[in-house]
Design an enzyme around this catalytic site. Structure first.
Site, PDB file in Angstrom:
ATOM      1  N   TYR A  63       0.834  -1.194   0.000  1.00 33.69           N
ATOM      2  CA  TYR A  63       0.000   0.000   0.000  1.00 33.69           C
ATOM      3  C   TYR A  63       0.874   1.252   0.000  1.00 33.69           C
ATOM      4  O   TYR A  63       1.916   1.306   0.663  1.00 33.69           O
ATOM      5  CB  TYR A  63      -0.884   0.023   1.251  1.00 33.69           C
ATOM      6  CG  TYR A  63      -1.957  -1.051   1.277  1.00 33.69           C
ATOM      7  CD1 TYR A  63      -2.720  -1.327   0.150  1.00 33.69           C
ATOM      8  CD2 TYR A  63      -2.227  -1.760   2.442  1.00 33.69           C
ATOM      9  CE1 TYR A  63      -3.722  -2.291   0.185  1.00 33.69           C
ATOM     10  CE2 TYR A  63      -3.230  -2.714   2.485  1.00 33.69           C
ATOM     11  CZ  TYR A  63      -3.964  -2.978   1.344  1.00 33.69           C
ATOM     12  OH  TYR A  63      -4.959  -3.921   1.386  1.00 33.69           O
TER      13      TYR A  63
ATOM     14  N   ARG B 108      -5.930   7.253  -8.813  1.00 37.96           N
ATOM     15  CA  ARG B 108      -5.080   6.190  -8.308  1.00 37.96           C
ATOM     16  C   ARG B 108      -5.649   4.863  -8.772  1.00 37.96           C
ATOM     17  O   ARG B 108      -6.807   4.793  -9.208  1.00 37.96           O
ATOM     18  CB  ARG B 108      -4.966   6.230  -6.782  1.00 37.96           C
ATOM     19  CG  ARG B 108      -6.269   5.985  -6.057  1.00 37.96           C
ATOM     20  CD  ARG B 108      -6.104   6.132  -4.550  1.00 37.96           C
ATOM     21  NE  ARG B 108      -5.212   5.116  -4.009  1.00 37.96           N
ATOM     22  CZ  ARG B 108      -5.624   3.929  -3.532  1.00 37.96           C
ATOM     23  NH1 ARG B 108      -6.898   3.601  -3.554  1.00 37.96           N
ATOM     24  NH2 ARG B 108      -4.763   3.060  -3.042  1.00 37.96           N
TER      25      ARG B 108
HETATM   26  C1  HEM Z   1     -10.225   0.628   0.677  1.00 40.18           C
HETATM   27  C2  HEM Z   1     -13.355   4.254   0.061  1.00 40.18           C
HETATM   28  C3  HEM Z   1      -9.758   7.278  -1.041  1.00 40.18           C
HETATM   29  C4  HEM Z   1      -6.605   3.772  -0.082  1.00 40.18           C
HETATM   30  C5  HEM Z   1     -11.371   1.368   0.658  1.00 40.18           C
HETATM   31  C6  HEM Z   1     -12.688   0.882   1.009  1.00 40.18           C
HETATM   32  C7  HEM Z   1     -13.547   1.897   0.826  1.00 40.18           C
HETATM   33  C8  HEM Z   1     -12.805   3.037   0.372  1.00 40.18           C
HETATM   34  C9  HEM Z   1     -15.063   1.875   1.049  1.00 40.18           C
HETATM   35  C10 HEM Z   1     -13.033  -0.533   1.477  1.00 40.18           C
HETATM   36  C11 HEM Z   1     -12.847  -0.633   2.983  1.00 40.18           C
HETATM   37  C12 HEM Z   1     -13.464  -1.904   3.544  1.00 40.18           C
HETATM   38  O1  HEM Z   1     -12.794  -2.948   3.543  1.00 40.18           O
HETATM   39  O2  HEM Z   1     -14.627  -1.864   3.972  1.00 40.18           O
HETATM   40  C13 HEM Z   1     -12.644   5.378  -0.324  1.00 40.18           C
HETATM   41  C14 HEM Z   1     -13.233   6.647  -0.654  1.00 40.18           C
HETATM   42  C15 HEM Z   1     -12.226   7.498  -0.952  1.00 40.18           C
HETATM   43  C16 HEM Z   1     -10.990   6.756  -0.811  1.00 40.18           C
HETATM   44  C17 HEM Z   1     -14.726   6.956  -0.663  1.00 40.18           C
HETATM   45  C18 HEM Z   1     -12.321   8.937  -1.359  1.00 40.18           C
HETATM   46  C19 HEM Z   1     -12.434   9.946  -0.578  1.00 40.18           C
HETATM   47  C20 HEM Z   1      -8.592   6.588  -0.867  1.00 40.18           C
HETATM   48  C21 HEM Z   1      -7.289   7.146  -1.094  1.00 40.18           C
HETATM   49  C22 HEM Z   1      -6.402   6.192  -0.821  1.00 40.18           C
HETATM   50  C23 HEM Z   1      -7.146   4.999  -0.430  1.00 40.18           C
HETATM   51  C24 HEM Z   1      -6.989   8.556  -1.578  1.00 40.18           C
HETATM   52  C25 HEM Z   1      -4.914   6.384  -0.935  1.00 40.18           C
HETATM   53  C26 HEM Z   1      -4.015   5.778  -0.299  1.00 40.18           C
HETATM   54  C27 HEM Z   1      -7.311   2.612   0.150  1.00 40.18           C
HETATM   55  C28 HEM Z   1      -6.700   1.304   0.308  1.00 40.18           C
HETATM   56  C29 HEM Z   1      -7.736   0.396   0.501  1.00 40.18           C
HETATM   57  C30 HEM Z   1      -8.961   1.166   0.488  1.00 40.18           C
HETATM   58  C31 HEM Z   1      -5.205   0.993   0.259  1.00 40.18           C
HETATM   59  C32 HEM Z   1      -7.611  -1.121   0.617  1.00 40.18           C
HETATM   60  C33 HEM Z   1      -7.850  -1.677  -0.763  1.00 40.18           C
HETATM   61  C34 HEM Z   1      -7.507  -3.123  -1.023  1.00 40.18           C
HETATM   62  O3  HEM Z   1      -6.508  -3.648  -0.530  1.00 40.18           O
HETATM   63  O4  HEM Z   1      -8.215  -3.740  -1.854  1.00 40.18           O
HETATM   64  N1  HEM Z   1     -11.472   2.696   0.296  1.00 40.18           N
HETATM   65  N2  HEM Z   1     -11.290   5.474  -0.431  1.00 40.18           N
HETATM   66  N3  HEM Z   1      -8.471   5.289  -0.467  1.00 40.18           N
HETATM   67  N4  HEM Z   1      -8.670   2.496   0.246  1.00 40.18           N
HETATM   68 FE1  HEM Z   1      -9.965   3.991  -0.028  1.00 40.18          FE
END
Ligand code: HEM
Length: 343
Positions: free
Chosen positions: A37, A223
């Site tokens: 990550y 991203r």
């Molecule tokens: C995972 C939403 C922005 C990094 C997630 C999850 C949601 C989400 C709902 C799933 C969490 C779960 O397991 O329930 C959002 C929303 C964003 C946003 C609405 C916008 C404001 C970002 C940004 C980053 C990020 C800018 C930058 C680092 C991650 C990572 C995961 C994740 C690393 C885990 C994904 C995986 O391993 O499959 N995000 N996110 N997110 N998000 Fe975001």
């Protein structure tokens, strides 16, 4: 550019597949042989011609079929689309962003004409011709976010900004990788990211939040995120886990190539003009292993990424039951040659 829209399904008989051109433009997410990550945010600038980032909103051969799948999900579960009352201005901002981008970049498929607040929208692939008054919800068949996102590939969140935090106060989420809008609605950035392992400890979410709080209008960013899905199923929601969770137990050495898919999310963020909200788009691309290995450098690299993925991340992404079977299958496509950095 006229797109040939395919007739295909993302459930039941799973007839989804990628044309050779769709494989070539697949947004392969790994720039190294290993994955961790990071705050992998870049400006959402136009990418190469025909690539998934050529235009801010990407419409491709799966458009019509994806919109049909969204409509089925919403029919079965209307809570996949929710918006808190204070988000109505952001909804109109989103409608404007999507209609302007789609009509500008795909004029043969979409047309938007404006006479003051009286707008006329034509969507040829879906056979829609709609006159409405911008800002007057009563002139559309659905509220503005739902109306426009029933016609645009990708899931969408509308994020409110207040008290130095971001709040998930609206969205239409029908093709998610195992998270729920109904559960997350009203949460802030740290709360909805709580289940993600490792990233909190290494400061990824602190830095990402700081960056997004300063996102400027007219300077969108993007991203890539990725996971894996068994069968080309768009709707892998917790609400429907009983339908698809069991698929993870069905992977065998014989069916890896056809059943196992890399699922990539091209996520983009825009600051919106009237509401100061942020739109977060999650555009999902699926590719089965058989299609992926037609690009030898992707086969080599994905083999190494999956083989060496930290267990906590592999577990979070739900791959633990079948990871080794896929790694063994991919190993046959990895000749051990060094790969160069970049895509
Ligand atoms: C995972 C939403 C922005 C990094 C997630 C999850 C949601 C989400 C709902 C799933 C969490 C779960 O397991 O329930 C959002 C929303 C964003 C946003 C609405 C916008 C404001 C970002 C940004 C980053 C990020 C800018 C930058 C680092 C991650 C990572 C995961 C994740 C690393 C885990 C994904 C995986 O391993 O499959 N995000 N996110 N997110 N998000 Fe975001």
């Amino acid at each position: 550019m006229t797109i040939q829209f395919k007739t295909e399904t993302f459930r039941d008989d799973f007839t989804f597949s990628n044309s050779p051109e769709a494989i070539r433009r697949f947004p392969f997410p790994f720039d190294k042989d290993h994955y961790m990550y990071a705050v992998n945010i870049e400006q959402h600038m136009p990418g190469p011609i025909k690539s998934a980032t050529e235009f801010p909103i990407d419409i491709d051969e799966h458009y019509v079929a994806e919109m049909a799948d969204r409509s089925l999900v919403l029919k079965q579960d209307p809570l996949r689309c929710q918006s808190l009352p204070h988000m109505i201005t952001a909804e109109w901002d989103l409608l404007e962003l999507l209609m302007e981008s789609m009509s500008k970049h795909y004029p043969e498929h979409f047309t938007l004409t404006k006479d003051g607040d009286r707008w006329h929208w034509i969507n040829r692939p879906l056979g829609i011709d709609q006159q409405f008054t911008f800002g007057d919800t009563a002139t559309l068949p659905y509220p503005p976010m739902e109306y426009v996102t029933r016609q645009c590939q990708g899931d969408f969140n509308l994020i409110d900004q207040r008290n130095d935090n971001l709040w998930m106060d609206a969205g239409i989420i029908t093709s998610q990788a195992d998270w729920s809008l109904d559960f997350d609605l009203g949460m802030n950035f740290m709360e909805w990211h709580a289940p993600v392992p490792i990233a909190h400890d290494i400061g990824v979410f602190d830095r990402a939040l700081k960056f997004l709080l300063n996102l400027q209008q007219g300077r969108p960013v993007r991203r890539l995120n990725w996971t894996m899905t068994i069968n080309p199923r768009l709707d892998t929601s917790p609400e429907n886990y009983h339908k698809w969770g069991v698929d993870r137990t069905t992977v065998t050495p014989e069916n890896v190539g056809d059943k196992v898919h890399l699922r990539v999310e091209l996520q983009a963020l825009w600051r919106l003009p009237r509401s100061n909200a942020i739109v977060f788009s999650i555009r999902c691309y699926l590719i089965k292993m058989e299609e992926l290995v037609t690009i030898p450098k992707w086969a080599r690299r994905f083999h190494r990424v999956l083989r060496d993925l930290p267990d906590q991340i592999a577990d979070y992404k739900g791959t633990t039951r079948y990871r080794q079977t896929v790694v063994d299958w991919l190993a046959k496509h990895d000749d051990g040659a060094p790969t160069s950095p970049g895509f």
